[in-house]
Design a protein around this motif. Structure first.
Motif, PDB file in Angstrom:
ATOM      1  N   PHE A 266       7.635  -3.493  10.626  1.00 18.08           N
ATOM      2  CA  PHE A 266       7.610  -2.082  11.011  1.00 18.08           C
ATOM      3  C   PHE A 266       6.822  -1.876  12.291  1.00 18.08           C
ATOM      4  O   PHE A 266       7.230  -1.098  13.167  1.00 18.08           O
ATOM      5  CB  PHE A 266       6.999  -1.260   9.880  1.00 18.08           C
ATOM      6  N   ALA A 267       5.692  -2.552  12.436  1.00 18.59           N
ATOM      7  CA  ALA A 267       4.878  -2.410  13.645  1.00 18.59           C
ATOM      8  C   ALA A 267       5.624  -2.901  14.882  1.00 18.59           C
ATOM      9  O   ALA A 267       5.520  -2.306  15.962  1.00 18.59           O
ATOM     10  CB  ALA A 267       3.566  -3.170  13.471  1.00 18.59           C
ATOM     11  N   GLU A 268       6.387  -3.996  14.748  1.00 20.88           N
ATOM     12  CA  GLU A 268       7.155  -4.501  15.889  1.00 20.88           C
ATOM     13  C   GLU A 268       8.306  -3.563  16.242  1.00 20.88           C
ATOM     14  O   GLU A 268       8.597  -3.339  17.423  1.00 20.88           O
ATOM     15  CB  GLU A 268       7.689  -5.895  15.575  1.00 20.88           C
ATOM     16  N   ARG A 269       8.965  -3.028  15.241  1.00 22.11           N
ATOM     17  CA  ARG A 269      10.049  -2.084  15.501  1.00 22.11           C
ATOM     18  C   ARG A 269       9.528  -0.808  16.144  1.00 22.11           C
ATOM     19  O   ARG A 269      10.216  -0.187  16.968  1.00 22.11           O
ATOM     20  CB  ARG A 269      10.753  -1.750  14.190  1.00 22.11           C
ATOM     21  N   ALA A 270       8.317  -0.410  15.788  1.00 21.23           N
ATOM     22  CA  ALA A 270       7.739   0.821  16.333  1.00 21.23           C
ATOM     23  C   ALA A 270       7.592   0.758  17.849  1.00 21.23           C
ATOM     24  O   ALA A 270       7.683   1.793  18.529  1.00 21.23           O
ATOM     25  CB  ALA A 270       6.389   1.103  15.675  1.00 21.23           C
ATOM     26  N   ASP A 271       7.366  -0.449  18.383  1.00 19.84           N
ATOM     27  CA  ASP A 271       7.246  -0.576  19.841  1.00 19.84           C
ATOM     28  C   ASP A 271       8.534  -0.142  20.539  1.00 19.84           C
ATOM     29  O   ASP A 271       8.496   0.542  21.571  1.00 19.84           O
ATOM     30  CB  ASP A 271       6.910  -2.018  20.212  1.00 19.84           C
TER      31      ASP A 271
ATOM     32  N   ARG B 206       0.399  -5.521  24.264  1.00 21.14           N
ATOM     33  CA  ARG B 206      -0.883  -5.963  24.825  1.00 21.14           C
ATOM     34  C   ARG B 206      -2.036  -5.186  24.206  1.00 21.14           C
ATOM     35  O   ARG B 206      -3.089  -5.759  23.906  1.00 21.14           O
ATOM     36  CB  ARG B 206      -0.867  -5.779  26.343  1.00 21.14           C
ATOM     37  N   VAL B 207      -1.859  -3.903  24.016  1.00 26.30           N
ATOM     38  CA  VAL B 207      -2.904  -3.085  23.387  1.00 26.30           C
ATOM     39  C   VAL B 207      -3.119  -3.527  21.940  1.00 26.30           C
ATOM     40  O   VAL B 207      -4.260  -3.605  21.466  1.00 26.30           O
ATOM     41  CB  VAL B 207      -2.531  -1.595  23.446  1.00 26.30           C
ATOM     42  N   SER B 208      -2.049  -3.835  21.233  1.00 24.13           N
ATOM     43  CA  SER B 208      -2.169  -4.267  19.837  1.00 24.13           C
ATOM     44  C   SER B 208      -2.923  -5.582  19.716  1.00 24.13           C
ATOM     45  O   SER B 208      -3.625  -5.813  18.729  1.00 24.13           O
ATOM     46  CB  SER B 208      -0.773  -4.398  19.212  1.00 24.13           C
TER      47      SER B 208
ATOM     48  N   ARG C 247      -6.567   4.522  16.822  1.00 25.10           N
ATOM     49  CA  ARG C 247      -6.974   3.250  16.226  1.00 25.10           C
ATOM     50  C   ARG C 247      -8.472   3.030  16.374  1.00 25.10           C
ATOM     51  O   ARG C 247      -9.137   2.514  15.470  1.00 25.10           O
ATOM     52  CB  ARG C 247      -6.190   2.109  16.895  1.00 25.10           C
ATOM     53  N   LEU C 248      -9.024   3.440  17.522  1.00 24.90           N
ATOM     54  CA  LEU C 248     -10.461   3.322  17.743  1.00 24.90           C
ATOM     55  C   LEU C 248     -11.250   4.188  16.769  1.00 24.90           C
ATOM     56  O   LEU C 248     -12.299   3.773  16.260  1.00 24.90           O
ATOM     57  CB  LEU C 248     -10.788   3.711  19.190  1.00 24.90           C
ATOM     58  N   ARG C 249     -10.754   5.386  16.498  1.00 26.04           N
ATOM     59  CA  ARG C 249     -11.442   6.291  15.580  1.00 26.04           C
ATOM     60  C   ARG C 249     -11.219   5.928  14.112  1.00 26.04           C
ATOM     61  O   ARG C 249     -11.741   6.596  13.218  1.00 26.04           O
ATOM     62  CB  ARG C 249     -10.964   7.726  15.847  1.00 26.04           C
ATOM     63  N   GLY C 250     -10.449   4.885  13.850  1.00 24.92           N
ATOM     64  CA  GLY C 250     -10.235   4.437  12.484  1.00 24.92           C
ATOM     65  C   GLY C 250      -9.205   5.226  11.710  1.00 24.92           C
ATOM     66  O   GLY C 250      -9.082   5.054  10.490  1.00 24.92           O
ATOM     67  N   LYS C 251      -8.427   6.045  12.388  1.00 28.55           N
ATOM     68  CA  LYS C 251      -7.427   6.855  11.699  1.00 28.55           C
ATOM     69  C   LYS C 251      -6.162   6.054  11.409  1.00 28.55           C
ATOM     70  O   LYS C 251      -5.548   6.200  10.352  1.00 28.55           O
ATOM     71  CB  LYS C 251      -7.107   8.098  12.540  1.00 28.55           C
ATOM     72  N   VAL C 252      -5.729   5.212  12.331  1.00 29.10           N
ATOM     73  CA  VAL C 252      -4.538   4.362  12.150  1.00 29.10           C
ATOM     74  C   VAL C 252      -4.921   2.950  12.592  1.00 29.10           C
ATOM     75  O   VAL C 252      -4.812   2.614  13.770  1.00 29.10           O
ATOM     76  CB  VAL C 252      -3.331   4.884  12.946  1.00 29.10           C
ATOM     77  N   LEU C 253      -5.371   2.146  11.655  1.00 30.41           N
ATOM     78  CA  LEU C 253      -5.835   0.796  11.963  1.00 30.41           C
ATOM     79  C   LEU C 253      -4.764  -0.268  11.751  1.00 30.41           C
ATOM     80  O   LEU C 253      -4.848  -1.353  12.320  1.00 30.41           O
ATOM     81  CB  LEU C 253      -7.055   0.453  11.103  1.00 30.41           C
ATOM     82  N   SER C 254      -3.772   0.016  10.928  1.00 34.34           N
ATOM     83  CA  SER C 254      -2.786  -0.997  10.552  1.00 34.34           C
ATOM     84  C   SER C 254      -1.835  -1.333  11.685  1.00 34.34           C
ATOM     85  O   SER C 254      -1.306  -2.449  11.746  1.00 34.34           O
ATOM     86  CB  SER C 254      -1.990  -0.526   9.341  1.00 34.34           C
ATOM     87  N   HIS C 255      -1.599  -0.399  12.608  1.00 30.86           N
ATOM     88  CA  HIS C 255      -0.653  -0.626  13.697  1.00 30.86           C
ATOM     89  C   HIS C 255      -0.922   0.394  14.789  1.00 30.86           C
ATOM     90  O   HIS C 255      -1.832   1.226  14.675  1.00 30.86           O
ATOM     91  CB  HIS C 255       0.792  -0.496  13.193  1.00 30.86           C
TER      92      HIS C 255
END
Length: 367
Positions: free
Chosen positions: A40-45, A93-95, A240-248
């Motif tokens: 899912f994370a790869e498809r999201a890109d 790259r960000v991931s 992601r930095l604020r810890g709201k969405v860490l999984s992807h």
């Protein structure tokens, strides 16, 4: 050009902010625990890249982007397709980096491809009891060095002729075409500095409201002349930095695409912030639906692949289908290290839906 936070209408922002916080938390937990979370994370890109171009007023086909990423283009890539693929590579790259790397000056400069200015400072030298001072060259030595440089410049001019000098003059001049592409008065460094300062100021706000503010500031300040799409990637990394969405890395542009332009570009800032918060909720809802589809599809495909020999290429094809919105026979053949004819046989055994409706250059996928 500055951006002031000022006084916020918390009564209007409270409801959409709470909805966005809840939706993103549910999505993050679902992706972290799902068996198809990595795919899912790869498809999201890809989905975020296509949606980002759509929000910017450009149309890029998902099929062309996936094939271009696999270096299997069926036609010459367009300028829009190249930009869309750059968004995909930027998100990857960000991931790969730590959360918050993109929301820094070095990260923004690296993603935008802008070289940072470097300053070389003189190092202090200890002169043996005389104190620590800068190692400077006296005026006489500097004068001698300047004369040597002048002689070398004259010698080079005599050897190479006047063509090299004229070429340097032409490089220093600003052409009309360059003025049409870049504004010389557009101070990207200063604007990026203002945006980064604002990103520090919003740390006291909830994560979703802070993300909406920095995105509105990015729209207002326009730090980069040609990479405006980078702001959506920065917002996702900020969450992601604020810890709201860490999984992807959240596909924020997918949510923005669901919001009408009149709301995203409204004159009232409170209405814009509400629209941006609703975009986060829409992105989370779209992600939950995609997770459900992928989970169901994977279970169906695994049933068809059950009982096969250990050297079967069906599991490889299933994993590729989970990580790409659309796959071609050549992509499956490359991943499974088989012939294109064998890849077509795998597709036939899996019974995946054909997405293009063509007889040649066909593609299959789970949408």
């Amino acid at each position: 050009m500055t951006y002031e936070i000022g006084k916020l209408n918390h009564e209007t922002l409270l409801t959409p902010m709470a909805a966005a916080e809840d939706a993103l938390a549910r999505l993050d937990e679902r992706v972290a625990r799902s068996e198809v979370g990595a795919g899912f994370a790869e498809r999201a890109d890809f989905f975020d890249s296509v949606s980002s171009m759509w929000v910017g007023g450009e149309l890029v086909h998902l099929e062309d982007l996936v094939l271009h990423d696999a270096r299997m283009d069926v036609r010459a890539p367009s300028h829009e397709l190249v930009i869309a693929h750059r968004i995909v590579r930027a998100r990857r790259r960000v991931s790969r980096n730590d959360p918050g790397w993109a929301v820094s000056r070095s990260g923004i400069m690296a993603l935008a491809g802008v070289a940072e200015e470097t300053f070389v400072e003189a190092e202090p030298v200890d002169r043996g009891g005389e104190g620590v001072e800068l190692d400077l060259v006296d005026d006489a030595a500097l004068s001698d060095l300047a004369e040597i440089d002048e002689v070398l410049a004259r010698t080079q001019w005599l050897v190479e002729g006047n063509e090299a000098v004229e070429q340097r003059k032409r490089e220093l001049e600003v052409s009309v075409g360059e003025l049409l592409i870049r504004d010389p008065d557009w101070d990207e460094g200063e604007r990026i500095g203002e945006w980064l300062e604002l990103a520090k100021q919003v740390e006291r706000f909830p994560a979703t409201l802070a993300a909406a503010l920095i995105w509105d500031a990015w729209e207002h300040l326009e730090p980069l002349q040609r990479q405006h799409w980078l702001g959506q990637v920065l917002v996702s990394d900020f969450l992601r930095l604020r810890g709201k969405v860490l999984s992807h890395l959240l596909a924020y542009a997918v949510g923005l695409r669901e919001i009408p332009r009149e709301r995203r570009r409204g004159r009232d800032r409170t209405a814009r912030l509400v629209a941006f918060l609703d975009a986060m909720s829409a992105a989370a809802a779209a992600g939950m639906k995609d997770i459900d589809r992928l989970t169901l599809a994977k279970r169906q495909l695994e049933r068809k692949a059950a009982g096969r020999r250990t050297t079967s290429s069906l599991p490889v094809a299933v994993d590729l289908l989970m990580s790409r919105p659309i796959v071609s026979a050549h992509m499956i053949a490359k991943a499974a290290k088989i012939t294109p004819r064998g890849a077509l046989n795998l597709v036939g055994e899996l019974g995946v839906r054909e997405m293009t409706g063509r007889g040649r250059y066909r593609a299959w996928g789970i949408l």
